[in-house]
Motif scaffolding. Structure first.
Motif, PDB file in Angstrom:
ATOM      1  N   ARG A   1       0.840  -1.189   0.000  1.00  0.00           N
ATOM      2  CA  ARG A   1       0.000   0.000   0.000  1.00  0.00           C
ATOM      3  C   ARG A   1       0.885   1.253   0.000  1.00  0.00           C
TER       4      ARG A   1
ATOM      5  N   GLU B   1      -8.144  13.159  -1.526  1.00  0.00           N
ATOM      6  CA  GLU B   1      -9.198  12.201  -1.842  1.00  0.00           C
ATOM      7  C   GLU B   1      -8.755  11.309  -2.998  1.00  0.00           C
ATOM      8  N   LEU B   2      -9.441  10.181  -3.153  1.00  0.00           N
ATOM      9  CA  LEU B   2      -9.229   9.346  -4.327  1.00  0.00           C
ATOM     10  C   LEU B   2      -9.494  10.177  -5.581  1.00  0.00           C
ATOM     11  N   GLY B   3      -8.599  10.096  -6.537  1.00  0.00           N
ATOM     12  CA  GLY B   3      -8.731  10.885  -7.755  1.00  0.00           C
ATOM     13  C   GLY B   3      -7.875  12.137  -7.772  1.00  0.00           C
TER      14      GLY B   3
ATOM     15  N   HIS C   1      -2.909  10.811  -6.118  1.00  0.00           N
ATOM     16  CA  HIS C   1      -3.389   9.465  -6.452  1.00  0.00           C
ATOM     17  C   HIS C   1      -2.900   9.064  -7.841  1.00  0.00           C
TER      18      HIS C   1
ATOM     19  N   THR D   1      -0.416   5.867  -8.873  1.00  0.00           N
ATOM     20  CA  THR D   1      -0.795   4.859  -9.867  1.00  0.00           C
ATOM     21  C   THR D   1       0.220   4.780 -11.002  1.00  0.00           C
TER      22      THR D   1
ATOM     23  N   GLU E   1      -1.578  -0.527  -3.831  1.00  0.00           N
ATOM     24  CA  GLU E   1      -2.899   0.042  -3.546  1.00  0.00           C
ATOM     25  C   GLU E   1      -2.744   1.461  -3.014  1.00  0.00           C
ATOM     26  N   PRO E   2      -3.246   2.482  -3.716  1.00  0.00           N
ATOM     27  CA  PRO E   2      -3.165   3.849  -3.209  1.00  0.00           C
ATOM     28  C   PRO E   2      -4.153   4.037  -2.056  1.00  0.00           C
TER      29      PRO E   2
ATOM     30  N   PRO F   1      -5.807   6.932   0.471  1.00  0.00           N
ATOM     31  CA  PRO F   1      -5.947   8.368   0.726  1.00  0.00           C
ATOM     32  C   PRO F   1      -5.908   8.707   2.210  1.00  0.00           C
TER      33      PRO F   1
ATOM     34  N   LYS G   1     -15.816  14.696  -5.792  1.00  0.00           N
ATOM     35  CA  LYS G   1     -16.566  13.806  -4.902  1.00  0.00           C
ATOM     36  C   LYS G   1     -17.847  14.479  -4.401  1.00  0.00           C
TER      37      LYS G   1
ATOM     38  N   ILE H   1     -13.562   7.872 -11.226  1.00  0.00           N
ATOM     39  CA  ILE H   1     -13.907   7.310  -9.910  1.00  0.00           C
ATOM     40  C   ILE H   1     -15.310   7.714  -9.474  1.00  0.00           C
TER      41      ILE H   1
END
Length: 281
Positions: free
Chosen positions: A5, A11-13, A17, A21, A28-29, A31, A134, A155
């Motif tokens: 990890r 946040e994701l995105g 992130h 990637t 595994e990213p 947050p 989000k 996402i």
């Protein structure tokens, strides 16, 4: 299949992130709300690596990281340069002519000023680019758009109406890859390297001048030198620096020897391969 990890702030995105990637697609990213939380996740081994932004070609250094990095207890094992691109995204089916307000973090809004002005949109500042996407996903609004990285649209199920809307296409963020391993494996000798270190000069006249003189006389290139204060003691000025080469290289070894003589504290934070992005024209 995930192989460990990697922690990031946001946040994701988020851009961080995307950096995780791109650099470590097998990991595994994860947050985290703050940089402190991301550092702690690595220190506690909840995450094996951290991807931390330290400076941007337009906005300059990331202030929080500037203070946290030297005291984090982590080691630097790599760097990554990431071109930053912003996308304008909306809820599915929304047309561009329906949008009245666009939200993102203040820096992103500032970097997309020309497009925002051309479309005559109102702006709404939030704490995170991916967070704007989000929120729009969780609270659909046909009059609103978000400015975020492309990954955020994927996402959060949003549609991109305008791509790469940043005013300056050379906008680039530099990230450092961090580990809790106190003795990480040295980089291959076939690769050019960067050494990051911190020091505090002795309280003597011209101490900084004398401390840095060894780098000039030994032909060592200093690529970064920044000062920061520790706690509330104004007299305690620390420096974060980066130099080309490895500590065992003769020139850098001699420069460090002279630096130590004029310093009360000295610590190497990492030795890592230079990102090929540095040599691009």
């Amino acid at each position: 299949m995930s192989h460990g990890r990697i922690a990031f702030q946001g946040e994701l995105g988020a851009n961080s992130h995307e950096a995780c990637t791109a650099a470590f697609p097998q990991m595994e990213p994860v947050p985290h709300a703050t940089f402190e939380d991301a550092f702690e996740a690595v220190k506690s081994d909840d995450c094996q690596l951290g991807m931390i932004p330290v400076e941007n070609s337009i906005a300059g250094r990331v202030a929080d990281v500037h203070h946290l990095l030297p005291s984090s207890g982590l080691k630097i094992i790599g760097e990554r340069f990431k071109p930053i691109h912003f996308q304008m995204m909306v809820n599915p089916g929304v047309k561009l002519e329906d949008v009245r307000t666009v939200s993102s973090m203040a820096f992103a809004l500032g970097q997309c000023r020309k497009t925002i002005r051309r479309l005559k949109l109102k702006t709404e500042s939030v704490g995170d680019t991916a967070g704007a996407a989000k929120m729009l996903s969780e609270h659909p609004d046909p009059t609103k758009a978000a400015i975020s990285p492309a990954l955020a649209a994927e996402i959060y199920g949003l549609e991109i109406l305008a791509r790469d809307i940043e005013d300056e296409h050379h906008n680039t963020t530099r990230f450092l890859v961090m580990t809790a391993d106190k003795h990480p494996s040295p980089p291959p000798f076939t690769e050019p390297c960067i050494t990051s270190f911190t020091f505090k000069v002795r309280n003597l006249p011209a101490a900084l001048y004398k401390a840095m003189g060894g780098f000039a006389t030994n032909g060592v290139n200093i690529t970064k030198l920044e000062s920061y204060m520790e706690g509330d003691a104004w007299a305690k000025t620390f420096f974060y620096a980066e130099a080309d080469g490895r500590p065992e290289d003769r020139g850098l070894a001699l420069a460090f020897e002279e630096l130590r003589f004029f310093s009360d504290k000295f610590e190497i934070l990492g030795v890592y391969p230079a990102d090929p992005f540095r040599t691009r024209g």
